[in-house]
Design a protein around this motif. Structure first.
Motif, mmCIF file in Angstrom:
data_model
loop_
_atom_site.group_PDB
_atom_site.id
_atom_site.type_symbol
_atom_site.label_atom_id
_atom_site.label_comp_id
_atom_site.label_asym_id
_atom_site.label_seq_id
_atom_site.Cartn_x
_atom_site.Cartn_y
_atom_site.Cartn_z
ATOM 1 N N LEU A 1 0.839 -1.200 0.000
ATOM 2 C CA LEU A 1 0.000 0.000 0.000
ATOM 3 C C LEU A 1 0.867 1.240 0.000
ATOM 4 O O LEU A 1 1.875 1.295 0.696
ATOM 5 C CB LEU A 1 -0.900 0.018 1.242
ATOM 6 C CG LEU A 1 -1.790 -1.202 1.471
ATOM 7 C CD1 LEU A 1 -2.504 -1.074 2.807
ATOM 8 C CD2 LEU A 1 -2.787 -1.342 0.337
ATOM 9 N N ALA A 2 0.462 2.241 -0.767
ATOM 10 C CA ALA A 2 1.149 3.528 -0.800
ATOM 11 C C ALA A 2 0.201 4.593 -0.246
ATOM 12 O O ALA A 2 -1.019 4.509 -0.438
ATOM 13 C CB ALA A 2 1.530 3.884 -2.236
ATOM 14 N N PHE A 3 0.769 5.573 0.442
ATOM 15 C CA PHE A 3 -0.006 6.684 0.990
ATOM 16 C C PHE A 3 0.722 7.976 0.671
ATOM 17 O O PHE A 3 1.949 8.029 0.698
ATOM 18 C CB PHE A 3 -0.154 6.540 2.513
ATOM 19 C CG PHE A 3 -0.811 5.256 2.927
ATOM 20 C CD1 PHE A 3 -2.186 5.134 2.940
ATOM 21 C CD2 PHE A 3 -0.047 4.155 3.284
ATOM 22 C CE1 PHE A 3 -2.795 3.936 3.304
ATOM 23 C CE2 PHE A 3 -0.635 2.957 3.646
ATOM 24 C CZ PHE A 3 -2.013 2.854 3.656
ATOM 25 N N ASP A 4 -0.024 9.029 0.371
ATOM 26 C CA ASP A 4 0.603 10.302 0.024
ATOM 27 C C ASP A 4 0.940 11.130 1.247
ATOM 28 O O ASP A 4 1.626 12.140 1.130
ATOM 29 C CB ASP A 4 -0.266 11.100 -0.954
ATOM 30 C CG ASP A 4 -1.622 11.439 -0.388
ATOM 31 O OD1 ASP A 4 -2.091 10.743 0.524
ATOM 32 O OD2 ASP A 4 -2.232 12.401 -0.872
ATOM 33 N N ALA A 5 0.514 10.712 2.436
ATOM 34 C CA ALA A 5 0.765 11.481 3.648
ATOM 35 C C ALA A 5 0.587 10.579 4.869
ATOM 36 O O ALA A 5 -0.180 9.618 4.825
ATOM 37 C CB ALA A 5 -0.211 12.647 3.720
#
Length: 142
Positions: free
Chosen positions: A49-53
């Motif tokens: 999973l990637a998150f921008d913040a």
């Protein structure tokens, strides 16, 4: 075939997007900049999973749980670090691509310094970042 190879090389040389540069935040859907000092990540059910913040990572943790190996980018070193090992400054004048956010810092003393230097409200450990704290960061200021 030859044209496709030349085009691919030119695109790469001109800074074309890589697969990571096009990753979408698992919480809000924004594109995650692979070079951003605010990005975060984790795994869930074997999926990366990637998150921008940081606040998007924490929202996912509180809403869905079952996130493993959560990591964030530490503010001062700009290095990836396990999210549980850092402290988080809230209410500062620093903003992520998502606006108001949690600023990850290694060590309480450094986090208190950032809080003081950037007009922050509080320093929290990983476990002190509750769903109420996170949802407050998604709510527009009055």
């Amino acid at each position: 075939m030859r044209f496709a190879l030349i085009f691919s090389l030119l695109l790469a040389a001109c800074g074309g997007e890589t697969e990571d540069a096009r990753a979408r935040c698992a919480t809000c859907g924004m594109v995650v900049d692979a070079e951003s000092g605010w990005r975060a990540g984790a795994t869930a059910d074997g999926e990366t999973l990637a998150f921008d913040a940081p606040k998007c990572l924490f929202r996912r943790v509180h809403r869905e749980g079952s996130v493993e190996g959560g990591w964030v980018i530490e503010y001062y070193s700009q290095e990836r670090a396990p999210a549980r090992e850092l402290f988080y400054v809230i209410g500062s004048d620093l903003e992520s691509p998502m606006g108001r956010d949690l600023v990850p810092v290694r060590g309480r003393e450094e986090a208190e310094r950032l809080r003081d230097d950037h007009h922050g409200e509080a320093v929290l450990s990983y476990d002190e970042v509750t769903s109420e704290v996170v949802e407050g960061l998604f709510t527009p200021r009055a």
